[in-house]
Design a protein around this motif. Structure first.
Motif, mmCIF file in Angstrom:
data_model
loop_
_atom_site.group_PDB
_atom_site.id
_atom_site.type_symbol
_atom_site.label_atom_id
_atom_site.label_comp_id
_atom_site.label_asym_id
_atom_site.label_seq_id
_atom_site.Cartn_x
_atom_site.Cartn_y
_atom_site.Cartn_z
ATOM 1 N N ASP A 199 0.796 -1.231 0.000
ATOM 2 C CA ASP A 199 0.000 0.000 0.000
ATOM 3 C C ASP A 199 0.830 1.284 0.000
ATOM 4 N N ARG A 200 2.113 1.198 -0.277
ATOM 5 C CA ARG A 200 2.978 2.368 -0.325
ATOM 6 C C ARG A 200 3.436 2.576 -1.768
ATOM 7 N N LYS A 201 3.180 3.753 -2.298
ATOM 8 C CA LYS A 201 3.601 4.072 -3.666
ATOM 9 C C LYS A 201 5.105 4.339 -3.654
ATOM 10 N N ILE A 202 5.854 3.552 -4.434
ATOM 11 C CA ILE A 202 7.306 3.685 -4.463
ATOM 12 C C ILE A 202 7.798 3.910 -5.890
ATOM 13 N N ASP A 203 9.021 4.411 -5.973
ATOM 14 C CA ASP A 203 9.745 4.499 -7.236
ATOM 15 C C ASP A 203 11.070 3.787 -7.040
ATOM 16 N N VAL A 204 11.410 2.883 -7.948
ATOM 17 C CA VAL A 204 12.733 2.268 -7.954
ATOM 18 C C VAL A 204 13.565 3.089 -8.927
ATOM 19 N N GLN A 205 14.727 3.537 -8.455
ATOM 20 C CA GLN A 205 15.544 4.446 -9.240
ATOM 21 C C GLN A 205 16.946 3.886 -9.476
ATOM 22 N N VAL A 206 17.516 4.237 -10.617
ATOM 23 C CA VAL A 206 18.868 3.852 -10.972
ATOM 24 C C VAL A 206 19.706 5.132 -11.083
ATOM 25 N N GLN A 207 20.966 5.017 -10.665
ATOM 26 C CA GLN A 207 21.860 6.168 -10.655
ATOM 27 C C GLN A 207 22.688 6.208 -11.939
ATOM 28 N N TRP A 253 19.371 10.480 -10.401
ATOM 29 C CA TRP A 253 18.572 9.281 -10.125
ATOM 30 C C TRP A 253 17.352 9.306 -11.037
ATOM 31 N N THR A 254 17.188 8.236 -11.812
ATOM 32 C CA THR A 254 16.098 8.131 -12.772
ATOM 33 C C THR A 254 15.159 7.008 -12.354
ATOM 34 N N THR A 255 13.864 7.300 -12.319
ATOM 35 C CA THR A 255 12.860 6.295 -11.962
ATOM 36 C C THR A 255 12.654 5.340 -13.121
ATOM 37 N N ILE A 256 12.791 4.024 -12.828
ATOM 38 C CA ILE A 256 12.543 3.012 -13.857
ATOM 39 C C ILE A 256 11.302 2.168 -13.549
ATOM 40 N N ILE A 257 10.866 2.172 -12.275
ATOM 41 C CA ILE A 257 9.678 1.424 -11.875
ATOM 42 C C ILE A 257 8.886 2.274 -10.891
ATOM 43 N N SER A 258 7.594 2.391 -11.097
ATOM 44 C CA SER A 258 6.669 2.986 -10.125
ATOM 45 C C SER A 258 5.614 1.936 -9.825
ATOM 46 N N ASP A 259 5.468 1.596 -8.544
ATOM 47 C CA ASP A 259 4.539 0.533 -8.174
ATOM 48 C C ASP A 259 4.198 0.672 -6.696
ATOM 49 N N TYR A 260 3.360 -0.227 -6.213
ATOM 50 C CA TYR A 260 3.017 -0.261 -4.798
ATOM 51 C C TYR A 260 3.795 -1.368 -4.111
ATOM 52 N N ALA A 261 4.169 -1.127 -2.863
ATOM 53 C CA ALA A 261 4.979 -2.088 -2.122
ATOM 54 C C ALA A 261 4.657 -1.999 -0.640
ATOM 55 N N MET A 316 7.617 -6.087 -3.125
ATOM 56 C CA MET A 316 6.837 -5.589 -4.260
ATOM 57 C C MET A 316 6.498 -6.735 -5.203
ATOM 58 N N ARG A 317 5.529 -6.494 -6.079
ATOM 59 C CA ARG A 317 5.226 -7.490 -7.108
ATOM 60 C C ARG A 317 6.419 -7.607 -8.051
ATOM 61 N N TRP A 318 6.538 -8.755 -8.698
ATOM 62 C CA TRP A 318 7.637 -8.998 -9.620
ATOM 63 C C TRP A 318 7.614 -7.929 -10.719
ATOM 64 N N PRO A 319 8.701 -7.173 -10.874
ATOM 65 C CA PRO A 319 8.704 -6.080 -11.859
ATOM 66 C C PRO A 319 9.073 -6.570 -13.258
ATOM 67 N N ARG A 320 8.698 -5.779 -14.236
ATOM 68 C CA ARG A 320 9.071 -6.086 -15.618
ATOM 69 C C ARG A 320 10.518 -5.685 -15.881
ATOM 70 N N GLN A 321 11.022 -4.738 -15.101
ATOM 71 C CA GLN A 321 12.399 -4.265 -15.223
ATOM 72 C C GLN A 321 13.293 -5.021 -14.254
ATOM 73 N N LEU A 322 14.547 -5.175 -14.610
ATOM 74 C CA LEU A 322 15.532 -5.799 -13.743
ATOM 75 C C LEU A 322 15.888 -4.848 -12.597
ATOM 76 N N VAL A 323 15.975 -5.368 -11.389
ATOM 77 C CA VAL A 323 16.374 -4.587 -10.212
ATOM 78 C C VAL A 323 17.642 -5.210 -9.657
ATOM 79 N N TRP A 324 18.607 -4.388 -9.265
ATOM 80 C CA TRP A 324 19.871 -4.903 -8.736
ATOM 81 C C TRP A 324 20.355 -4.030 -7.583
#
Length: 124
Positions: free
Chosen positions: A13-21, A35-43, A69-77
Motif C-alpha cells: 500500500d505504499r507508492k514507491i519508485d525504484v531508481q537507478v543512478q 537518479w532516474t525512476t525506472i519502476i513505479s509501483d506499490y509495495a 513488491m510485485r515482480w517487476p518487468r524491469q531488472l532490479v539490482w
C-alpha cells in the motif's frame, strides 16, 4: 514458510519508485549524480526484523528496511534505490530513500521481489 504466509497483497500500500543512478554532464562539463525512476509501483515497506538482519548480515553489513513488491518487468539490482514519499502527517511530505543492498526472488516464483535496503538521506 508457506505461500499464503509469505506476502499479503493488501499490505502493498505504499507508492514507491525504484531508481537507478547515472552521471549527467552539465553545460560547463561537470558531472553530477542523477537518479532516474525506472519502476513505479506499490509495495510494503517495513523495518527489518532481527532474523532478517541476521540473514542479510551474511550478504551485507547494513539492512534497515525490507521492501516487498510485485515482480517487476524491469531488472532490479543492488545499488539502486527505492524512493518513498511519506504523505501522512508531515507538511511538507517527507521523502525516504532506501538503497538496495540485497534482493530475494521470494520462493523463486517470479511473483514477488523482496529488497533488503539501508535507509539514507538524499545526499548520501
Amino acid at each position: 514458510m508457506t505461500w499464503p504466509e509469505a506476502v499479503n497483497p493488501g499490505r502493498l500500500d505504499r507508492k514507491i519508485d525504484v531508481q537507478v543512478q547515472s552521471l549527467d554532464t552539465d553545460t560547463v562539463g561537470e558531472q553530477h549524480d542523477v537518479w532516474t525512476t525506472i519502476i513505479s509501483d506499490y509495495a510494503e515497506i517495513r523495518t527489518a526484523t532481527g532474523k532478517e538482519l541476521f540473514m542479510a548480515g551474511q550478504r551485507t553489513a547494513q539492512v534497515s528496511h525490507v521492501v516487498t513488491m510485485r515482480w517487476p518487468r524491469q531488472l532490479v539490482w543492488g545499488g539502486m534505490r527505492v524512493r518513498y514519499i511519506d504523505l501522512a502527517g508531515a507538511s511538507p511530505p517527507i521523502p525516504h530513500y532506501y538503497h538496495v543492498q540485497w534482493i530475494d526472488n521470494l520462493m523463486q516464483r517470479n511473483v514477488y521481489l523482496v529488497l533488503y535496503c539501508m535507509e539514507r538521506n538524499a545526499s548520501e
